[in-house]
Design an enzyme around this catalytic site. Sequence first.
Site, PDB file in Angstrom:
ATOM      1  N   GLY A 119       0.936  -1.158   0.087  1.00  0.00           N
ATOM      2  CA  GLY A 119      -0.087  -0.068  -0.002  1.00  0.00           C
ATOM      3  C   GLY A 119       0.823   1.228  -0.034  1.00  0.00           C
ATOM      4  N   TYR A 120       1.316   1.487  -1.160  1.00  0.00           N
ATOM      5  CA  TYR A 120       2.058   2.903  -1.360  1.00  0.00           C
ATOM      6  C   TYR A 120       1.538   3.814  -2.092  1.00  0.00           C
ATOM      7  CZ  TYR A 120       6.806   1.110   0.611  1.00  0.00           C
ATOM      8  OH  TYR A 120       7.911   0.480   1.395  1.00  0.00           O
ATOM      9  N   SER A 121       1.409   3.572  -3.333  1.00  0.00           N
ATOM     10  CA  SER A 121       0.868   4.723  -4.145  1.00  0.00           C
ATOM     11  C   SER A 121      -0.645   5.072  -4.153  1.00  0.00           C
ATOM     12  CB  SER A 121       0.871   4.275  -5.832  1.00  0.00           C
ATOM     13  OG  SER A 121       2.147   3.805  -6.284  1.00  0.00           O
ATOM     14  N   SER A 135       8.410   5.783 -11.382  1.00  0.00           N
ATOM     15  CA  SER A 135       8.422   6.373 -12.861  1.00  0.00           C
ATOM     16  C   SER A 135       9.731   6.672 -13.214  1.00  0.00           C
ATOM     17  CB  SER A 135       7.382   7.431 -13.248  1.00  0.00           C
ATOM     18  OG  SER A 135       7.584   8.503 -12.398  1.00  0.00           O
ATOM     19  N   ASN A 136      10.060   7.029 -14.595  1.00  0.00           N
ATOM     20  CA  ASN A 136      11.029   7.192 -15.397  1.00  0.00           C
ATOM     21  C   ASN A 136      11.358   8.916 -14.821  1.00  0.00           C
ATOM     22  OD1 ASN A 136      11.291   5.367 -16.751  1.00  0.00           O
ATOM     23  ND2 ASN A 136      11.163   6.335 -18.846  1.00  0.00           N
ATOM     24  N   GLU A 137      10.453   9.465 -14.489  1.00  0.00           N
ATOM     25  CA  GLU A 137      10.498  11.035 -14.256  1.00  0.00           C
ATOM     26  C   GLU A 137      11.240  10.986 -12.647  1.00  0.00           C
ATOM     27  OE1 GLU A 137       7.768  11.052 -17.290  1.00  0.00           O
ATOM     28  OE2 GLU A 137       7.832   9.918 -15.525  1.00  0.00           O
ATOM     29  N   GLU A 192      13.533  -4.735  -3.238  1.00  0.00           N
ATOM     30  CA  GLU A 192      12.591  -4.867  -4.560  1.00  0.00           C
ATOM     31  C   GLU A 192      13.489  -4.988  -5.546  1.00  0.00           C
ATOM     32  OE1 GLU A 192       8.506  -2.673  -6.529  1.00  0.00           O
ATOM     33  OE2 GLU A 192      10.010  -1.503  -5.449  1.00  0.00           O
ATOM     34  N   SER A 198      -1.196  -4.250  -6.378  1.00  0.00           N
ATOM     35  CA  SER A 198      -1.122  -5.316  -6.996  1.00  0.00           C
ATOM     36  C   SER A 198      -1.816  -6.501  -6.112  1.00  0.00           C
ATOM     37  CB  SER A 198       0.198  -5.676  -7.501  1.00  0.00           C
ATOM     38  OG  SER A 198       0.713  -4.905  -8.763  1.00  0.00           O
TER      39      SER A 198
END
Length: 406
Positions: free
Chosen positions: A136-138, A385-387, A253, A170
């Site tokens: 439960g992160y995002s 994310s990439n950013e 991770e 997930s």
Amino acid sequence: MDQSESPDGLITDDDFAQTVRTWLAENLTGDFARLEGKGGPGSEHEFFEERLAWDRHLAAAGWTCLGWPAEYGGRGATLAQQVTFHQEYAKSGAPARVSHVGEELLGPTLIAFGTEEQKRRFLPGIKTVTELWAQGYSEPGAGSDLANVATTARLEGGRWVINGQKVWTSLAHVAQWAFVLCRTEPGSKRHHGLSFLLVPLDQPGVTVRPIQQLTGTSEFNEVFFDDAVTDVDLVVGEPGDGWRVAMGLLTFERGVSTLGQQIGFARELQGIVDLARANGAASDPHIREKIARAWVGLRVMRAHAMRTLDAVDAGTSGPEASVAKLLWANWHRDLGQLAMDVQGAASLLAPTGPSSDIADPEHLELDEWQRLFLFTRADTIYGGSNEIQRNIISERVLGLPREARP
């Protein structure tokens, strides 16, 4: 044991590798044989109960939690042995594991930061795959930038009372527990005042709502907490110290299991090469160039992974994990596009049949290359994310000015 380096640059432990190889060959039989290659990214819905039984079969034979210390139920395997296991597991075509979040993420985090009581309570269930976990992160306003977490938890009557929403969670629909990053100090901002809580999902205050994705499947979810509760002692680390614990988990991770992931990538690339040879696309010089670039990129990825693992083993890891995420996410996304290029116009056609009605995407049947293309659109977003990864590299490695933050 005899440790050596294979021609593709991966650590091997020959005796241990043979033991793993033999066990997998003897056990991926009978009902388990049909699970070969099942349950990977975008296909987590495949044979879930059967793969859960397979994970428990692995546990009974002592093949889960290899790197955990023996005192916590692990095998105390060396880094080389852990890498070897993941390589051999991937090479065998064994199915994707359903217990990754508990075994590879929460377990090592509890060993590093948890109390002895928490370890005794939760590690056995992770090892035997009798309790499954979700992360439960995002949140809708805090995806890769976890410092913007808004989900709150307050102490009331000897329990934490949790309110808020998590997203992209997930396998929350099949998990019994989640570790949840919450803001426990009112008025705190960014990474201050966060706590890492262990929360049961089977309770009235928790609602799990699946999210349908491009592939038509729904292995991740929204999770709503409306006065959900957990015990006061189920905070990992000290209250307010959740950021440090959460960042420690992200190091785990991107650990040894990534080597197995790359063997899966190599299998996908070989499948695309075989397809190009079969349909004549290999005669196109542009396709050949893209295949060659993919081959080189995979070798670069493996070399960097080994360097990262060496740093982790030496206790000197830093932003290498962010570089690794950029490497594999962009490479895999491009591989999905390459699969479409090799197929040509045929890649745009959904397979025909009674369950492939495009008006009903939940039942739309995709071939493996269409699923690869669609699912890998997300690779550059989930898991950081990439950013965000580029910000970490620019600020912590290159020393560039920090991006303006509210």
